[in-house]
Design an enzyme around this catalytic site. Structure first.
Site, PDB file in Angstrom:
ATOM      1  CE  LYS A  53      35.373  53.513  26.816  1.00 36.42           C
ATOM      2  NZ  LYS A  53      35.835  54.127  25.557  1.00 36.42           N
ATOM      3  CB  SER A  79      36.392  51.131  22.988  1.00 34.38           C
ATOM      4  OG  SER A  79      36.552  52.490  23.354  1.00 34.38           O
ATOM      5  CB  SER A  97      35.766  54.797  21.287  1.00 33.45           C
ATOM      6  OG  SER A  97      36.545  53.727  20.842  1.00 33.45           O
TER       7      SER A  97
HETATM    8  N1  GLN Z   1      38.672  51.528  17.167  1.00 35.53           N
HETATM    9  C1  GLN Z   1      39.790  52.401  17.359  1.00 35.53           C
HETATM   10  C2  GLN Z   1      40.894  51.660  18.055  1.00 35.53           C
HETATM   11  O1  GLN Z   1      40.726  50.508  18.346  1.00 35.53           O
HETATM   12  C3  GLN Z   1      39.368  53.608  18.157  1.00 35.53           C
HETATM   13  C4  GLN Z   1      39.100  53.275  19.575  1.00 35.53           C
HETATM   14  C5  GLN Z   1      38.771  54.481  20.394  1.00 35.53           C
HETATM   15  O2  GLN Z   1      38.333  55.505  19.890  1.00 35.53           O
HETATM   16  N2  GLN Z   1      39.033  54.369  21.682  1.00 35.53           N
HETATM   17  O3  GLN Z   1      41.932  52.196  18.308  1.00 35.53           O
END
Ligand code: GLN
Length: 539
Positions: free
Chosen positions: A94, A169, A193
């Site tokens: 990532k 994400s 995510s």
């Molecule tokens: N969708 C959640 C957020 O936008 C979690 C994102 C994540 O786990 N990095 O905060």
């Protein structure tokens, strides 16, 4: 498998099969790496899962791996046994994991041009394990989002349906693993995510216990919630990768000094053994996780999976996690509050791109104004507000208290059950643009995953079938440090559904990736972009 290696495409193998074939000399690391790079170079225009493809670095690492295999073979069987577990096996990182001398943008324009001066702890671990890093994968800006549409580099397409998101994400890593661009991927999970994109792409993803993996060298979002974890195409691969990543690192004081088992080696070898391991296991089904807005067909797949686990020997008991409903509201105070502090460092002086506008304050405002996207700005404002004088007690402190209540719900549940089983995401992959104009609808994507981060627990998502041709995820949640049990449960579920029809299906849009007339995700999502721009105008 032995015969299959020479006759089939090596990218279709699981990582543990690749490792075995490399060791057996049936495949060279160079060949395997070239096969993956070839796919990426041919197909990624239509998917946009990669933000940087490191052909040079990958070929060099593969060549070194082959030299080590040759040397070890000359030394005899002990030589091969002494080689590290992932030698020659490709992996996707990532784009927020630092790798010395390589870019790391975290999906943000503000980090354009930034080159990492050092390796993250997990980058060192992957190198020591012999993995071949193919490049860096697309993500929502600073890991804020559930669709990868908030990347400054355009959205990623889901290989099951290129008009839909792969989740987020960590959508780039999930899509890359689903499309056979890499057998293994790295994600981070602050509120879902890793697990949510795993569910939406039909891959396996694990969010480890908070403290299991060092966060040193990972671009921070919300430090009390972030954890790094693996993606794979089966449970064994995810388990193998976690053993490489996990363990104490003195540069992250929250990383725990708890022994790391060889998670993959402990898994049952045969499907019979895997199925048998369900006997006597008590699984809690949290009532509150079948949330409003859940697609009926997703609920049906999850309940069918739970029934199958029950029929195969697990004892299923309904449990209550009464504070679940507060998870979303408290997460969206705590995560933005921590993010607003973590993101203060992007000031146009220390990292990445800088804009100039007269004086220091002008430079600062221009850099942050132009460098951050809409969602990141929204979080910084929410977080700064929640932490400001007079509001701290009303919001941040209260949210921390509710966080304790959420954790106690889990503690209580684990007094009577071994693990929990639940949906991962309330819906299948959604079309580009569907949730961009309404932030709360995007936030609801993580209703079933956020509480697990709030309590610091491990969660594993495994595929459990399809709904209208799109993957559905099943989530196992464990007590702290109980990843081992989650992998066993995931492996058992794979074993008892090994002959299910849906297991034989590959992502439906793989042929479209090879078609040069397929539009790019950015072209497909222009409608969604328009919604995002109008939302930006409103902020
Ligand atoms: N969708 C959640 C957020 O936008 C979690 C994102 C994540 O786990 N990095 O905060």
């Amino acid at each position: 498998m032995t015969a299959a290696v020479s006759t089939t495409d090596p990218t279709r193998l699981r990582a543990h099969e690749m490792a075995r074939a490399l060791r057996a000399g049936q495949l060279s690391a160079r060949e395997l790496t070239e096969a993956h790079l070839g796919l990426i170079e041919r197909q990624d225009r239509a998917m946009n899962a990669w933000s940087f493809v490191d052909r040079e670095g990958a070929v060099e690492a593969a060549t070194q791996a082959d030299e080590r295999f040759d040397g070890a073979r000359r030394a005899g069987p002990e030589g091969l046994d002494a080689l590290p577990p992932l030698l020659g096996v490709p992996v996707a990182l990532k784009d927020l994991v630092l790798q010395r001398g390589r870019p790391a943008t975290a999906g943000s324009r503000i980090l354009q041009g930034f080159v990492s001066p050092y390796d993250a702890h997990i980058t060192e671990r992957l190198a020591a394990a012999g993995a071949v890093v193919l490049g860096r994968t697309n993500m929502d800006e600073f890991a804020m989002g559930s669709s990868t549409e908030f990347s400054a580099w355009g959205p990623t397409g889901n290989p099951w349906d290129l008009g839909r998101v792969p989740g987020g994400s960590s959508g780039g890593s999930a899509a890359a693993v689903a499309a056979f661009h890499a057998p293994l991927g790295i994600g981070t999970d602050t509120g879902g995510s890793i697990r949510q994109p795993a569910a939406l792409t039909g891959t396996v993803g694990l969010k480890p216990t908070y403290g299991r993996v060092s966060r040193y060298g990972i671009v921070a979002f919300a430090s009390s919630l972030d954890q790094i974890g693996p993606f794979g195409r089966d449970v064994r691969d995810a388990a193998m990768l976690l053993s490489v990543l996990a363990g104490r690192d003195e540069r992250d004081s929250t990383s725990a000094d708890i022994p790391v088992p060889d998670y993959a080696a402990e898994l049952p070898q045969s499907d019979e053994e895997g199925a048998a391991s369900l006997h006597g296991v008590r699984l809690g089904l949290p009532r509150q996780y079948f949330v409003a807005g859940m697609e009926p067909d997703v609920e049906a797949r999850v309940r069918e999976a739970v029934d199958v686990l029950g029929q195969c020997g697990a004892e299923i008991v309904e449990v209550d996690l009464p504070h679940t409903d507060y998870g979303l509201a408290t997460y969206y105070i705590i995560a933005p509050a921590e993010a607003s502090a973590n993101l203060a460092r992007y000031d146009g002086i220390r990292y990445g791109s800088a804009a100039r506008d007269g004086d220091v304050l002008g430079d600062y405002l221009a850099t942050r104004g132009g460098g951050f996207g809409t969602e990141v700005k929204r979080r910084i404002m929410l977080g700064t507000y929640a932490l400001s004088a007079g509001y701290y007690d009303a919001y941040y402190l209260k949210a921390q208290k509710v966080r304790t209540l959420i954790k106690r719900d889990f503690d209580r549940a684990f007094e009577s059950v071994d693990a929990l089983v639940a949906p991962t995401s309330p819906t299948v992959a959604f079309p580009f643009g569907a949730r961009l104009s309404d932030p709360v609808s995007m936030y609801l994507s993580d209703a079933c995953t956020l509480p697990v981060n709030m309590a610091g627990l491990p969660g594993l998502s495994v595929p459990c079938g399809l709904s209208n041709g799109l993957p559905v995820g099943l989530q196992f949640i464990g007590a702290a440090w109980d990843e081992r049990r989650l992998f066993r449960l995931g492996r058992a579920y794979e074993a008892i559904t090994a002959s299910a029809d849906w297991r034989a299906l590959e992502p439906a849009d793989l042929p479209a990736l090879d078609d040069p007339s397929t539009p790019s995700p950015a072209e497909r999502s222009s409608a969604g972009r328009a919604a995002l721009d109008s939302a930006a105008a409103a902020v």
